[in-house]
Enzyme design. Sequence first.
Site, PDB file in Angstrom:
ATOM      1  N   LYS A   5       0.862  -1.185   0.000  1.00 51.85           N
ATOM      2  CA  LYS A   5       0.000   0.000   0.000  1.00 51.85           C
ATOM      3  C   LYS A   5       0.891   1.224   0.000  1.00 51.85           C
ATOM      4  O   LYS A   5       1.493   1.589   1.006  1.00 51.85           O
ATOM      5  CB  LYS A   5      -0.919   0.034   1.232  1.00 51.85           C
ATOM      6  CG  LYS A   5      -2.050   1.024   1.020  1.00 51.85           C
ATOM      7  CD  LYS A   5      -2.503   1.749   2.231  1.00 51.85           C
ATOM      8  CE  LYS A   5      -1.618   2.868   2.668  1.00 51.85           C
ATOM      9  NZ  LYS A   5      -1.467   3.983   1.711  1.00 51.85           N
TER      10      LYS A   5
ATOM     11  N   GLY B  59       7.215   5.285   7.752  1.00 54.59           N
ATOM     12  CA  GLY B  59       6.392   6.493   7.723  1.00 54.59           C
ATOM     13  C   GLY B  59       6.536   7.236   9.038  1.00 54.59           C
ATOM     14  O   GLY B  59       7.556   7.116   9.722  1.00 54.59           O
ATOM     15  N   SER B  60       5.496   7.975   9.398  1.00 50.44           N
ATOM     16  CA  SER B  60       5.585   8.814  10.590  1.00 50.44           C
ATOM     17  C   SER B  60       5.464   7.972  11.863  1.00 50.44           C
ATOM     18  O   SER B  60       4.931   6.855  11.848  1.00 50.44           O
ATOM     19  CB  SER B  60       4.484   9.873  10.548  1.00 50.44           C
ATOM     20  OG  SER B  60       3.232   9.227  10.564  1.00 50.44           O
TER      21      SER B  60
ATOM     22  N   GLY C 206       3.118   4.728  12.547  1.00 53.96           N
ATOM     23  CA  GLY C 206       3.919   3.518  12.769  1.00 53.96           C
ATOM     24  C   GLY C 206       3.537   2.815  14.057  1.00 53.96           C
ATOM     25  O   GLY C 206       3.410   1.594  14.102  1.00 53.96           O
TER      26      GLY C 206
ATOM     27  N   GLU D  24       9.901   1.644  10.531  1.00 49.77           N
ATOM     28  CA  GLU D  24      10.930   2.690  10.468  1.00 49.77           C
ATOM     29  C   GLU D  24      10.209   4.023  10.449  1.00 49.77           C
ATOM     30  O   GLU D  24       9.379   4.266   9.572  1.00 49.77           O
ATOM     31  CB  GLU D  24      11.786   2.529   9.208  1.00 49.77           C
ATOM     32  CG  GLU D  24      12.711   1.329   9.237  1.00 49.77           C
ATOM     33  CD  GLU D  24      13.655   1.334  10.425  1.00 49.77           C
ATOM     34  OE1 GLU D  24      13.981   2.425  10.943  1.00 49.77           O
ATOM     35  OE2 GLU D  24      14.045   0.244  10.856  1.00 49.77           O
TER      36      GLU D  24
ATOM     37  N   CYS E  59      13.864  11.052   5.964  1.00 51.09           N
ATOM     38  CA  CYS E  59      13.884  10.674   7.382  1.00 51.09           C
ATOM     39  C   CYS E  59      15.271  10.902   7.961  1.00 51.09           C
ATOM     40  O   CYS E  59      15.423  11.097   9.154  1.00 51.09           O
ATOM     41  CB  CYS E  59      13.468   9.224   7.542  1.00 51.09           C
ATOM     42  SG  CYS E  59      14.499   8.111   6.594  1.00 51.09           S
TER      43      CYS E  59
ATOM     44  N   GLU F 182       9.946  16.114  14.858  1.00 50.60           N
ATOM     45  CA  GLU F 182      10.267  16.214  13.430  1.00 50.60           C
ATOM     46  C   GLU F 182       9.264  17.109  12.688  1.00 50.60           C
ATOM     47  O   GLU F 182       8.057  16.908  12.773  1.00 50.60           O
ATOM     48  CB  GLU F 182      10.219  14.801  12.819  1.00 50.60           C
ATOM     49  CG  GLU F 182      10.551  14.764  11.347  1.00 50.60           C
ATOM     50  CD  GLU F 182      10.261  13.395  10.724  1.00 50.60           C
ATOM     51  OE1 GLU F 182       9.107  12.930  10.792  1.00 50.60           O
ATOM     52  OE2 GLU F 182      11.203  12.792  10.182  1.00 50.60           O
TER      53      GLU F 182
HETATM   54  P1  NAD Z   1       2.663   8.679   7.023  1.00 51.65           P
HETATM   55  O1  NAD Z   1       2.894   8.041   8.350  1.00 51.65           O
HETATM   56  O2  NAD Z   1       1.654   9.754   6.937  1.00 51.65           O
HETATM   57  O3  NAD Z   1       2.215   7.565   5.967  1.00 51.65           O
HETATM   58  C1  NAD Z   1       2.968   6.403   5.752  1.00 51.65           C
HETATM   59  C2  NAD Z   1       2.072   5.333   5.152  1.00 51.65           C
HETATM   60  O4  NAD Z   1       1.130   4.884   6.130  1.00 51.65           O
HETATM   61  C3  NAD Z   1       1.242   5.817   3.967  1.00 51.65           C
HETATM   62  O5  NAD Z   1       1.176   4.796   3.004  1.00 51.65           O
HETATM   63  C4  NAD Z   1      -0.119   6.071   4.599  1.00 51.65           C
HETATM   64  O6  NAD Z   1      -1.183   6.057   3.687  1.00 51.65           O
HETATM   65  C5  NAD Z   1      -0.188   4.905   5.569  1.00 51.65           C
HETATM   66  N1  NAD Z   1      -1.150   5.040   6.672  1.00 51.65           N
HETATM   67  C6  NAD Z   1      -1.652   6.176   7.216  1.00 51.65           C
HETATM   68  N2  NAD Z   1      -2.461   5.862   8.254  1.00 51.65           N
HETATM   69  C7  NAD Z   1      -2.459   4.503   8.383  1.00 51.65           C
HETATM   70  C8  NAD Z   1      -3.072   3.589   9.285  1.00 51.65           C
HETATM   71  N3  NAD Z   1      -3.847   4.002  10.279  1.00 51.65           N
HETATM   72  N4  NAD Z   1      -2.841   2.262   9.123  1.00 51.65           N
HETATM   73  C9  NAD Z   1      -2.028   1.819   8.125  1.00 51.65           C
HETATM   74  N5  NAD Z   1      -1.423   2.652   7.248  1.00 51.65           N
HETATM   75  C10 NAD Z   1      -1.632   3.984   7.374  1.00 51.65           C
HETATM   76  O7  NAD Z   1       4.101   9.169   6.492  1.00 51.65           O
HETATM   77  P2  NAD Z   1       4.446   9.968   5.168  1.00 51.65           P
HETATM   78  O8  NAD Z   1       3.957  11.376   5.302  1.00 51.65           O
HETATM   79  O9  NAD Z   1       4.042   9.196   3.968  1.00 51.65           O
HETATM   80  O10 NAD Z   1       6.055   9.970   5.225  1.00 51.65           O
HETATM   81  C11 NAD Z   1       6.795  10.883   5.981  1.00 51.65           C
HETATM   82  C12 NAD Z   1       7.276  10.241   7.276  1.00 51.65           C
HETATM   83  O11 NAD Z   1       7.973   9.040   6.993  1.00 51.65           O
HETATM   84  C13 NAD Z   1       8.258  11.100   8.048  1.00 51.65           C
HETATM   85  O12 NAD Z   1       7.938  11.054   9.407  1.00 51.65           O
HETATM   86  C14 NAD Z   1       9.606  10.416   7.799  1.00 51.65           C
HETATM   87  O13 NAD Z   1      10.568  10.632   8.805  1.00 51.65           O
HETATM   88  C15 NAD Z   1       9.182   9.003   7.722  1.00 51.65           C
HETATM   89  N6  NAD Z   1      10.173   8.203   7.001  1.00 51.65           N
HETATM   90  C16 NAD Z   1      10.935   7.343   7.725  1.00 51.65           C
HETATM   91  C17 NAD Z   1      11.917   6.585   7.081  1.00 51.65           C
HETATM   92  C18 NAD Z   1      12.773   5.622   7.853  1.00 51.65           C
HETATM   93  O14 NAD Z   1      13.322   4.712   7.238  1.00 51.65           O
HETATM   94  N7  NAD Z   1      12.916   5.782   9.162  1.00 51.65           N
HETATM   95  C19 NAD Z   1      12.084   6.706   5.693  1.00 51.65           C
HETATM   96  C20 NAD Z   1      11.279   7.595   4.990  1.00 51.65           C
HETATM   97  C21 NAD Z   1      10.310   8.333   5.661  1.00 51.65           C
END
Ligand code: NAD
Length: 465
Positions: free
Chosen positions: A154, A203-204, A208, A225, A259, A355
Amino acid sequence: MIRSSSPQNPDDLVLEVPTTSPDEVEKAVQRARSAQRGWGRGPAAARATALAGAAEAVAGASAELADLMVREVGKPLGEAQGEVARAVAILRYYAQQVFDPVGAVHEPSVAGLLYTRRRPLGVAGLITPWNFPLAIPLWKAAPALAFGNAVVIKPAPQATAVAVRLAELLATSIPEDLFAVVPGEAETGRALVAGADVVSFTGSTAVGRSVVAAATEGGVPVQAEMGGQNPAIVLPDADVASTAAQIAAAAMGFAGQKCTATKRVIVVGDPAAFRDALVAAVEAMVVGDPADAATTVGPVIEERARDRVADSAAAGVAAGGRLLTGGARLDRPGWFVGAAVLEEVPLDHPLSCEEVFGPIVTLHPAATLQEAVELANGVEQGLVAAVYTRDLAAALAVSDRLEAGLVKVNAPTTGVDFYLPFGGEKSSSVGLREQGKAAQDFYTSVHTVTLAPGAGELPFGGLGA
Ligand code: NAD
């Protein structure tokens, strides 16, 4: 409906596709599960050939994929091209990893053979962010497939077009139903977590944690992550100009949306000279259309991201901070905001410890090296940290004490070697590391096999003869 539009030109609708319903997710998982049986038990050579074919398909579409990434997420062209090259390298690497050992033979306690063998887990449910729309899906999917799993992914809604195109390219060599993309938002993601046999999330931090809680509740292995608040420590002996240029690029490249981006600069001793050099280096970066080869700072991903950066800069000033450059919305189409450097923002202010995913960095002085390390470690996150010095003893001592999954000495916080383990400490990560050889541990489980001699007369006169 998922609508993905270009951050530099919000009227440019890149893709519109229906949201995948929970029922459709369940069906995709079932199809993947059926396909996985033959794939996981089938010959490793077939998996190697399929992954190598996927690498060639992605390589053949390099220019198209880089342009699509520029258009859909506003990644500057040079970085987008680098990401495509990395995606190809990841696929080639895992095409070979299928031949890695999958277990070990042990001395049996009595007789026969005792060995371990890693087996695939089934369907890997992957949930990915938009900022590395090709590399992150592939650094999860390639090992999952290499070690015999099927993948349902997804993608982030803002990066749906890249994910859909990737699926088309992979379909030329990965057998049907083994790599499925389910476009959607939170509801689609939750359905995937509920159906998968193993879950990998990037993701965030807030999302997460909810994914980890749901997967754990369902008894499914999970890794997450999440966000960073990455420090760069500058010692008095560091070369001012080159260090400032490197930190500016690590903080503001791709508008700070990595990130691993530097978010806090900790200067040991008098910060005046370094502060001026950093501001000059940030102001020298080229803001503009990410399709121009010269651009290093494009737009942020969407309107609310731009507002969050501008509002955070204003909040930092209201709390007593000093804005040294940037921080205002730019008067041009698209979601542009001036790359911001602030100092004297209180350490407990959200801008110093949470962040903000955009081009904004805070500067903090430290009287001693020890204080610098305490400041670096004084946040909940622990993804990556950098230290700049020519003093080897100081570099080693600081590296040892930094609470971060990745430590860089005289190198930017950004940039990851795909063949080494990747992940953070503290709130930045949950579960096993990603990438490199670490990925095999996550996408398989160990079976211990005891092979005892059968009943009846034993050859060579029996045991101990
Ligand atoms: P996000 O958390 O908003 O979304 C990440 C994913 O989760 C998306 O596909 C989103 O649609 C999905 N999602 C949202 N709500 C959900 C739920 N309740 N259940 C399951 N899935 C859900 O993050 P973003 O805005 O896409 O990315 C930015 C963030 O990602 C920043 O915080 C960044 O630091 C982090 N990031 C971390 C790494 C790492 O390896 N540590 C790498 C890249 C980005």
